[in-house]
Design an enzyme around this catalytic site. Structure first.
Site, PDB file in Angstrom:
ATOM      1  N   ASP A  51      -7.998   4.233  -1.145  1.00 23.11           N
ATOM      2  CA  ASP A  51      -6.555   4.249  -1.388  1.00 23.11           C
ATOM      3  C   ASP A  51      -5.887   5.238  -0.434  1.00 23.11           C
ATOM      4  O   ASP A  51      -6.141   6.443  -0.511  1.00 23.11           O
ATOM      5  CB  ASP A  51      -6.295   4.646  -2.840  1.00 23.11           C
ATOM      6  CG  ASP A  51      -4.902   4.284  -3.311  1.00 23.11           C
ATOM      7  OD1 ASP A  51      -3.982   4.283  -2.490  1.00 23.11           O
ATOM      8  OD2 ASP A  51      -4.744   4.002  -4.505  1.00 23.11           O
ATOM      9  N   ASP A  52      -5.075   4.731   0.479  1.00 23.44           N
ATOM     10  CA  ASP A  52      -4.325   5.567   1.438  1.00 23.44           C
ATOM     11  C   ASP A  52      -5.203   6.209   2.504  1.00 23.44           C
ATOM     12  O   ASP A  52      -4.800   7.214   3.116  1.00 23.44           O
ATOM     13  CB  ASP A  52      -3.530   6.667   0.725  1.00 23.44           C
ATOM     14  CG  ASP A  52      -2.363   6.126  -0.091  1.00 23.44           C
ATOM     15  OD1 ASP A  52      -2.202   4.896  -0.154  1.00 23.44           O
ATOM     16  OD2 ASP A  52      -1.625   6.942  -0.674  1.00 23.44           O
ATOM     17  N   CYS A  91       0.330  -0.068  -2.482  1.00 18.92           N
ATOM     18  CA  CYS A  91      -0.849  -0.284  -3.331  1.00 18.92           C
ATOM     19  C   CYS A  91      -0.962  -1.643  -3.994  1.00 18.92           C
ATOM     20  O   CYS A  91      -1.885  -2.410  -3.724  1.00 18.92           O
ATOM     21  CB  CYS A  91      -0.885   0.795  -4.411  1.00 18.92           C
ATOM     22  SG  CYS A  91      -0.902   2.482  -3.782  1.00 18.92           S
ATOM     23  N   ARG A  95      -3.448  -4.931  -2.929  1.00 19.07           N
ATOM     24  CA  ARG A  95      -4.522  -5.388  -3.824  1.00 19.07           C
ATOM     25  C   ARG A  95      -4.327  -6.836  -4.256  1.00 19.07           C
ATOM     26  O   ARG A  95      -5.288  -7.595  -4.410  1.00 19.07           O
ATOM     27  CB  ARG A  95      -4.594  -4.474  -5.050  1.00 19.07           C
ATOM     28  CG  ARG A  95      -5.258  -3.141  -4.766  1.00 19.07           C
ATOM     29  CD  ARG A  95      -4.994  -2.128  -5.858  1.00 19.07           C
ATOM     30  NE  ARG A  95      -5.825  -0.954  -5.667  1.00 19.07           N
ATOM     31  CZ  ARG A  95      -5.638  -0.032  -4.723  1.00 19.07           C
ATOM     32  NH1 ARG A  95      -4.627  -0.156  -3.890  1.00 19.07           N
ATOM     33  NH2 ARG A  95      -6.449   1.000  -4.599  1.00 19.07           N
ATOM     34  N   LYS A 144      -9.612   1.817  -9.631  1.00 21.95           N
ATOM     35  CA  LYS A 144      -8.177   1.564  -9.800  1.00 21.95           C
ATOM     36  C   LYS A 144      -7.872   0.070  -9.738  1.00 21.95           C
ATOM     37  O   LYS A 144      -8.223  -0.592  -8.770  1.00 21.95           O
ATOM     38  CB  LYS A 144      -7.403   2.317  -8.712  1.00 21.95           C
ATOM     39  CG  LYS A 144      -5.915   2.011  -8.655  1.00 21.95           C
ATOM     40  CD  LYS A 144      -5.268   2.798  -7.536  1.00 21.95           C
ATOM     41  CE  LYS A 144      -3.886   2.270  -7.194  1.00 21.95           C
ATOM     42  NZ  LYS A 144      -3.246   3.016  -6.110  1.00 21.95           N
ATOM     43  N   HIS A 146      -4.392  -1.712 -10.772  1.00 27.09           N
ATOM     44  CA  HIS A 146      -3.026  -1.706 -10.236  1.00 27.09           C
ATOM     45  C   HIS A 146      -2.397  -3.090 -10.054  1.00 27.09           C
ATOM     46  O   HIS A 146      -1.564  -3.280  -9.174  1.00 27.09           O
ATOM     47  CB  HIS A 146      -2.958  -0.922  -8.920  1.00 27.09           C
ATOM     48  CG  HIS A 146      -1.682  -0.141  -8.800  1.00 27.09           C
ATOM     49  ND1 HIS A 146      -1.411   0.711  -7.753  1.00 27.09           N
ATOM     50  CD2 HIS A 146      -0.592  -0.082  -9.611  1.00 27.09           C
ATOM     51  CE1 HIS A 146      -0.226   1.268  -7.911  1.00 27.09           C
ATOM     52  NE2 HIS A 146       0.285   0.793  -9.038  1.00 27.09           N
ATOM     53  N   SER A 169      -1.884   4.025 -10.064  1.00 20.23           N
ATOM     54  CA  SER A 169      -2.213   5.120  -9.154  1.00 20.23           C
ATOM     55  C   SER A 169      -2.439   6.440  -9.881  1.00 20.23           C
ATOM     56  O   SER A 169      -1.823   6.717 -10.922  1.00 20.23           O
ATOM     57  CB  SER A 169      -1.098   5.303  -8.118  1.00 20.23           C
ATOM     58  OG  SER A 169      -1.032   4.189  -7.262  1.00 20.23           O
ATOM     59  N   HIS A 235      -5.780   8.881  -2.233  1.00 20.23           N
ATOM     60  CA  HIS A 235      -4.398   8.959  -2.708  1.00 20.23           C
ATOM     61  C   HIS A 235      -4.200  10.310  -3.399  1.00 20.23           C
ATOM     62  O   HIS A 235      -5.058  10.760  -4.146  1.00 20.23           O
ATOM     63  CB  HIS A 235      -4.167   7.811  -3.696  1.00 20.23           C
ATOM     64  CG  HIS A 235      -2.740   7.571  -4.092  1.00 20.23           C
ATOM     65  ND1 HIS A 235      -2.002   8.481  -4.819  1.00 20.23           N
ATOM     66  CD2 HIS A 235      -1.928   6.505  -3.890  1.00 20.23           C
ATOM     67  CE1 HIS A 235      -0.798   7.984  -5.028  1.00 20.23           C
ATOM     68  NE2 HIS A 235      -0.733   6.775  -4.475  1.00 20.23           N
ATOM     69  N   ASP A 287      -6.572   0.246   1.406  1.00 23.43           N
ATOM     70  CA  ASP A 287      -5.488  -0.627   0.954  1.00 23.43           C
ATOM     71  C   ASP A 287      -4.261  -0.556   1.848  1.00 23.43           C
ATOM     72  O   ASP A 287      -3.454  -1.484   1.893  1.00 23.43           O
ATOM     73  CB  ASP A 287      -5.112  -0.314  -0.501  1.00 23.43           C
ATOM     74  CG  ASP A 287      -4.470   1.054  -0.679  1.00 23.43           C
ATOM     75  OD1 ASP A 287      -4.653   1.935   0.182  1.00 23.43           O
ATOM     76  OD2 ASP A 287      -3.785   1.252  -1.712  1.00 23.43           O
ATOM     77  N   ASN A 288      -4.079   0.547   2.559  1.00 19.06           N
ATOM     78  CA  ASN A 288      -2.956   0.717   3.496  1.00 19.06           C
ATOM     79  C   ASN A 288      -3.176   2.016   4.245  1.00 19.06           C
ATOM     80  O   ASN A 288      -4.216   2.677   4.083  1.00 19.06           O
ATOM     81  CB  ASN A 288      -1.598   0.712   2.778  1.00 19.06           C
ATOM     82  CG  ASN A 288      -1.506   1.627   1.564  1.00 19.06           C
ATOM     83  OD1 ASN A 288      -1.356   1.146   0.437  1.00 19.06           O
ATOM     84  ND2 ASN A 288      -1.627   2.922   1.767  1.00 19.06           N
ATOM     85  N   LYS A 308       1.837   4.873   5.746  1.00 16.62           N
ATOM     86  CA  LYS A 308       2.109   4.126   4.522  1.00 16.62           C
ATOM     87  C   LYS A 308       3.605   3.898   4.315  1.00 16.62           C
ATOM     88  O   LYS A 308       4.434   4.727   4.661  1.00 16.62           O
ATOM     89  CB  LYS A 308       1.525   4.904   3.340  1.00 16.62           C
ATOM     90  CG  LYS A 308       1.818   4.332   1.963  1.00 16.62           C
ATOM     91  CD  LYS A 308       1.162   5.173   0.883  1.00 16.62           C
ATOM     92  CE  LYS A 308       1.502   4.655  -0.512  1.00 16.62           C
ATOM     93  NZ  LYS A 308       0.735   5.332  -1.559  1.00 16.62           N
TER      94      LYS A 308
END
Length: 490
Positions: A51-52, A91, A95, A144, A146, A169, A235, A287-288, A308
């Protein structure tokens, strides 16, 4: 243990851009038993999502401040993509694309769902978990989710046999540095809340150990499996276990990445111990891009622009590594663009299952030719980068990227935050901008005026997308958009 399924399905060839029902019709017309027989036996599947994480946060992507030996090994033993994209730089949307093979706005999931959201993934959408269940696989997600926190959107109702983790998150909790209106962050085991988190230091370790236990149990039962390890880290807020704290010598963010690296090694070691390396496809990605406003608690996307929540390369281009021992060519580097929407149809091809229906078309196309080394040719004519509710902000085709006029949160030139507190964004304004990403991956030189032919071609492709999925920036309607699942407020 190999898992050969008997449903025939073809490897899709290259098609011109075609959205909606015409794509499904073209795919259905090309089903071929001969192509299906050329595929390897269907593998177990391990998808590891961070994540991130920034594009350049790993040694194999140029990072040199600390070490990531297990992920670098994964790249040496597998296939690494240099130009792999998230469909959106945030996010939930990212996903949604990963798990459905469709652009996030197509399935009605944009932005980042929160504790007050009353919508989530629609029951009629097919997730990667449901696809694997149809093939007889055991499925699990640890980490996670989401895609909706209400019971109707639980992973257990959308293709997963097991779930242990958090619904959204990890910063959506009362300890957020700038917002205090979040409720407690729940931890789910299955469909039951088993606690609320005030300590996230065990997240990476616990989700990893659950993954390892799941793999062991399915191997003992001689059942094929799909496990989705969706790390909440890196994240913010950043947390690392006591046993791996201060291990990097390069700060907390580096410690967190190194713990994720440990996690990957733990999974790979388990596969090797059980002797199922050659039966298991492992996919790793983010994810990004990095949340740059958090400064030393954010990752890096060098040499890419921004991060992001922008559709510049730093926001949407992410690391992607695939390993399938004995099947994928080790050490292969793929420079052909691809996107997370392409993974769903790739898995469907390996499972010999149709990836979509006429009623629920998807946007991805199988990248098996790129993974296996059978081709370097693009599987898509173009990729579209939407953001916010439904703004088409950029398009990539071949080496070219066309950015459409829009406003964005700019971090370039701003003072980043530090130690868990964010810095302030500025308001950026993009014009009609064309970039040759082969020569200029940092998106510094706008060549739109020099290449009106490319601008015209990409604008025409964008018009096709707008005719299907609309565009809030131009006011175009989107007949190809689908509603998310919704739960009325009590």
């Amino acid at each position: 243990m190999s898992h050969t399924l008997r449903i025939s399905f073809s490897r899709r060839r290259h098609h011109p851009l075609s959205l909606g029902l015409t794509l499904i019709a073209a795919l259905a017309a090309q089903i071929s038993a001969a192509d299906a027989n050329s595929l390897p036996p269907a593998p177990n599947l391990v998808v590891i999502l961070t994540d991130d994480m920034g594009y350049s946060d790993l040694g194999c992507y140029g990072q040199s401040r600390f070490t990531t030996p297990r992920l670098d090994r994964l790249a040496r033993e597998g296939v690494r993509f240099t130009d792999f994209y998230a469909s959106q730089p945030i996010c939930s949307a990212s996903r949604a694309s990963l798990l459905t093979g469709a652009y996030a706005n197509r399935v009605g999931l944009t932005g980042a769902l929160g504790s007050s959201s009353r919508h989530g993934i629609h029951s009629a959408e097919t997730t990667l978990g449901e696809l694997c269940q149809r093939a007889g696989y055991a499925t699990a997600i640890f980490g996670k989710w989401h895609l909706g926190h209400l019971p109707e959107f639980s992973p257990l109702r959308h293709g997963f046999d097991e779930f242990y983790g958090i619904p959204y998150s990890n910063d959506m909790w009362p300890h957020h540095p700038t917002r205090k209106d979040f409720p407690d962050l729940p931890t789910f085991d299955g469909d039951k809340v088993v606690g609320t988190n005030i300590d996230q230091t065990r997240f990476t370790t616990d989700f990893t150990e659950r993954t390892v236990d799941f793999i062991r149990r399915q191997h003992a039962a001689q059942r094929p499996f799909f496990v989705y390890l969706a790390h909440p880290m890196p994240h913010v807020p950043l947390h690392v276990s006591a046993e791996r704290a201060d291990a990097s010598g390069a700060g907390l963010y580096a410690d967190v990445i190194q713990e994720i690296d440990w996690s990957v090694g733990r999974v790979l070691d388990t596969l090797a111990e059980l002797g199922i390396d050659e039966n298991t496809l492992v996919l790793f990605m983010s994810d990004n891009g990095p949340w740059l406003s958090y400064g030393n608690h954010a990752g890096h996307a060098d040499p890419l622009r921004e991060g992001k929540q922008t559709v510049f390369e730093g926001g949407v281009r992410v690391p992607f590594i695939a390993r399938w021992t004995g099947v994928l060519p080790p050490g292969r580097v793929v420079q052909t663009p691809a996107m997370n929407i392409d993974l769903f149809p790739t898995v469907a091809e390996l499972l010999r299952l149709p990836p979509a229906t006429a009623e629920r078309p998807i946007d991805g196309r199988s990248i098996w030719p790129l993974l296996s080394g059978r081709s370097e040719a693009p599987v898509q004519e173009a990729y579209f980068f939407y953001f916010n509710k439904n703004e088409l902000q950029a398009i990539r085709s071949g080496p070219w990227k066309l950015v459409f006029p829009h406003t964005y949160r700019r971090m370039e030139g701003q003072t980043p935050g530090r130690d868990g507190l964010p810095g302030e964004y500025a308001r950026g304004k993009a014009d009609l901008e064309l970039y040759d990403l082969t020569a200029d991956p940092s998106e510094t030189t706008n060549v739109a005026s020099a290449r009106p032919d490319v601008v015209a071609r990409l604008t025409a492709l964008a018009s096709q997308a707008r005719a299907d999925m609309g565009d809030a920036l131009t006011g175009a309607a989107g007949p190809g958009l689908r509603e998310p699942g919704r739960v009325p407020a009590p």
